[in-house]
Design a protein around this motif. Structure first.
Motif, PDB file in Angstrom:
ATOM      1  N   ARG A   1       0.034  -3.527  -7.156  1.00 29.76           N
ATOM      2  CA  ARG A   1      -1.481  -3.476  -8.014  1.00 29.76           C
ATOM      3  C   ARG A   1      -1.514  -4.463  -9.005  1.00 29.76           C
ATOM      4  O   ARG A   1      -0.449  -5.020  -9.419  1.00 29.76           O
ATOM      5  CB  ARG A   1      -1.568  -2.126  -8.836  1.00 29.76           C
TER       6      ARG A   1
ATOM      7  N   GLY B   1       0.680  -1.120   0.117  1.00 28.47           N
ATOM      8  CA  GLY B   1      -0.003   0.016  -0.006  1.00 28.47           C
ATOM      9  C   GLY B   1       1.021   1.200  -0.086  1.00 28.47           C
ATOM     10  O   GLY B   1       0.363   2.204   0.546  1.00 28.47           O
TER      11      GLY B   1
ATOM     12  N   GLU C   1      -4.052   4.578 -13.189  1.00 30.42           N
ATOM     13  CA  GLU C   1      -4.599   5.668 -12.294  1.00 30.42           C
ATOM     14  C   GLU C   1      -3.666   5.879 -11.087  1.00 30.42           C
ATOM     15  O   GLU C   1      -2.865   5.015 -10.858  1.00 30.42           O
ATOM     16  CB  GLU C   1      -6.123   5.022 -12.040  1.00 30.42           C
ATOM     17  N   PRO C   2      -3.737   7.141 -10.600  1.00 32.49           N
ATOM     18  CA  PRO C   2      -3.045   7.277  -9.123  1.00 32.49           C
ATOM     19  C   PRO C   2      -3.573   6.185  -8.150  1.00 32.49           C
ATOM     20  O   PRO C   2      -4.627   5.922  -8.165  1.00 32.49           O
ATOM     21  CB  PRO C   2      -3.121   8.646  -8.888  1.00 32.49           C
ATOM     22  N   GLY C   3      -2.615   5.945  -7.448  1.00 36.00           N
ATOM     23  CA  GLY C   3      -3.110   4.989  -6.100  1.00 36.00           C
ATOM     24  C   GLY C   3      -1.676   4.323  -5.559  1.00 36.00           C
ATOM     25  O   GLY C   3      -0.904   4.391  -6.263  1.00 36.00           O
ATOM     26  N   PRO C   4      -2.148   3.592  -4.640  1.00 36.30           N
ATOM     27  CA  PRO C   4      -0.963   2.788  -3.983  1.00 36.30           C
ATOM     28  C   PRO C   4      -0.702   1.777  -4.645  1.00 36.30           C
ATOM     29  O   PRO C   4      -1.315   0.898  -5.523  1.00 36.30           O
ATOM     30  CB  PRO C   4      -1.760   2.415  -2.670  1.00 36.30           C
ATOM     31  N   TYR C   5       0.646   0.925  -4.548  1.00 34.03           N
ATOM     32  CA  TYR C   5       1.091  -0.222  -5.222  1.00 34.03           C
ATOM     33  C   TYR C   5       1.612  -0.965  -3.955  1.00 34.03           C
ATOM     34  O   TYR C   5       1.791  -0.617  -2.860  1.00 34.03           O
ATOM     35  CB  TYR C   5       2.208  -0.120  -5.995  1.00 34.03           C
TER      36      TYR C   5
ATOM     37  N   ALA D   1       3.230   4.427  -1.770  1.00 38.38           N
ATOM     38  CA  ALA D   1       3.039   5.372  -2.947  1.00 38.38           C
ATOM     39  C   ALA D   1       4.287   5.027  -3.716  1.00 38.38           C
ATOM     40  O   ALA D   1       5.531   5.103  -3.134  1.00 38.38           O
ATOM     41  CB  ALA D   1       2.960   6.566  -2.547  1.00 38.38           C
TER      42      ALA D   1
END
Length: 257
Positions: free
Chosen positions: A105, A58, A99-103, A60
């Motif tokens: 993924r 989770g 898309e932006p967001g946590p990894y 960035a």
């Protein structure tokens, strides 16, 4: 011939972990990893630090690069990547469009491929628990294989991998079971004759075993994302790796894939 291309992580496949800042093109025969019916192809983008924690984090990241994974069927003699090969599964991830967001993924594609090679024996294996007892028991199996191969003896691995070789004979009908077994014996004899042939002791502090295939298979892998069973560094500057997926049927360990 079914071939997986790209940087990918199947549901139970010892697949490559690729760095986003480098260019890679990896192809492997996929026959033994395919099931009759529904199959899923997956890319895990920016996985966690070790195999057993690949989906955790989770965090960035400044995402970059791209990846494509394909399952394609080739005729004998075709080169991987041939444009005429039928694509059975394909997916892609591109940082420029993500898309932006946590990894980490997960990017997946699932499809019913119909009948392929029949039901593999390991599909009836017991579901495992990744506890100390299981890890210790599997480590004992690996140790028996390690000491046997270190002595230039392939028979322990051959005995444990009877089902794997039988499955390979189904998936590759041009190579009957006896041919595959004798070929493996010759390969071990050849490799063991090379200077520096040796197997370092197993280091349990480096184990990072993980359950795959719905808990029916145990992938014997280390924290460095490489197979646990490996030789010492050989004359070419690299160790030889023995990727192993173990299963337990009627209380007995077997090499499934």
């Amino acid at each position: 011939m079914y071939t997986l291309q790209g940087g990918l992580s199947l549901a139970f496949c010892q697949s490559p972990r690729l760095a986003p800042d480098l260019s890679h093109n990896v192809s492997i025969p996929a026959h033994l990893y395919l099931l009759d019916g529904t199959n899923t192809l997956e890319i895990v983008v920016y996985p966690g630090p070790t195999p057993s924690h690949a989906r955790e984090g989770g965090r960035a990241v400044e995402a970059k690069g791209s990846a494509t994974a394909r399952l394609a069927a080739y005729m004998v003699g075709d080169f991987t990547g041939a444009p005429n090969a039928p694509l059975l599964l394909e997916l892609a991830w591109d940082a420029a469009q993500a898309e932006p967001g946590p990894y980490p993924r997960s990017v997946q594609v699932t499809r019913n491929l119909g009948p392929l090679f029949g039901r593999w024996g390991w599909e009836s294996a017991e579901k495992l628990q990744l506890d100390t007892a299981t890890i210790d028991s599997a480590a004992n199996v690996l140790e028996s294989i390690r000491t046997s191969l270190a002595a230039s003896n392939p028979e322990v691995l051959l005995r444990l991998a009877t089902g794997k070789f039988a499955n390979a004979a189904v998936a590759f009908p041009a190579r009957p079971y006896n041919v595959l077994v004798e070929q493996f014996r010759r390969v071990v004899a050849r490799d063991a004759s090379a200077p520096g042939w040796a197997f370092p002791p197993l280091d349990r502090e480096r184990f990072d075993f993980r359950l795959v295939a719905g808990g029916r298979l145990l992938e014997c892998i280390n924290r460095d994302w490489r197979p646990t069973l490996r030789t010492a560094v050989l004359s070419d500057g690299y160790p030889k790796y023995y990727p192993l997926l173990l299963c337990r049927i009627h209380g007995e360990w077997q090499v499934a894939i």
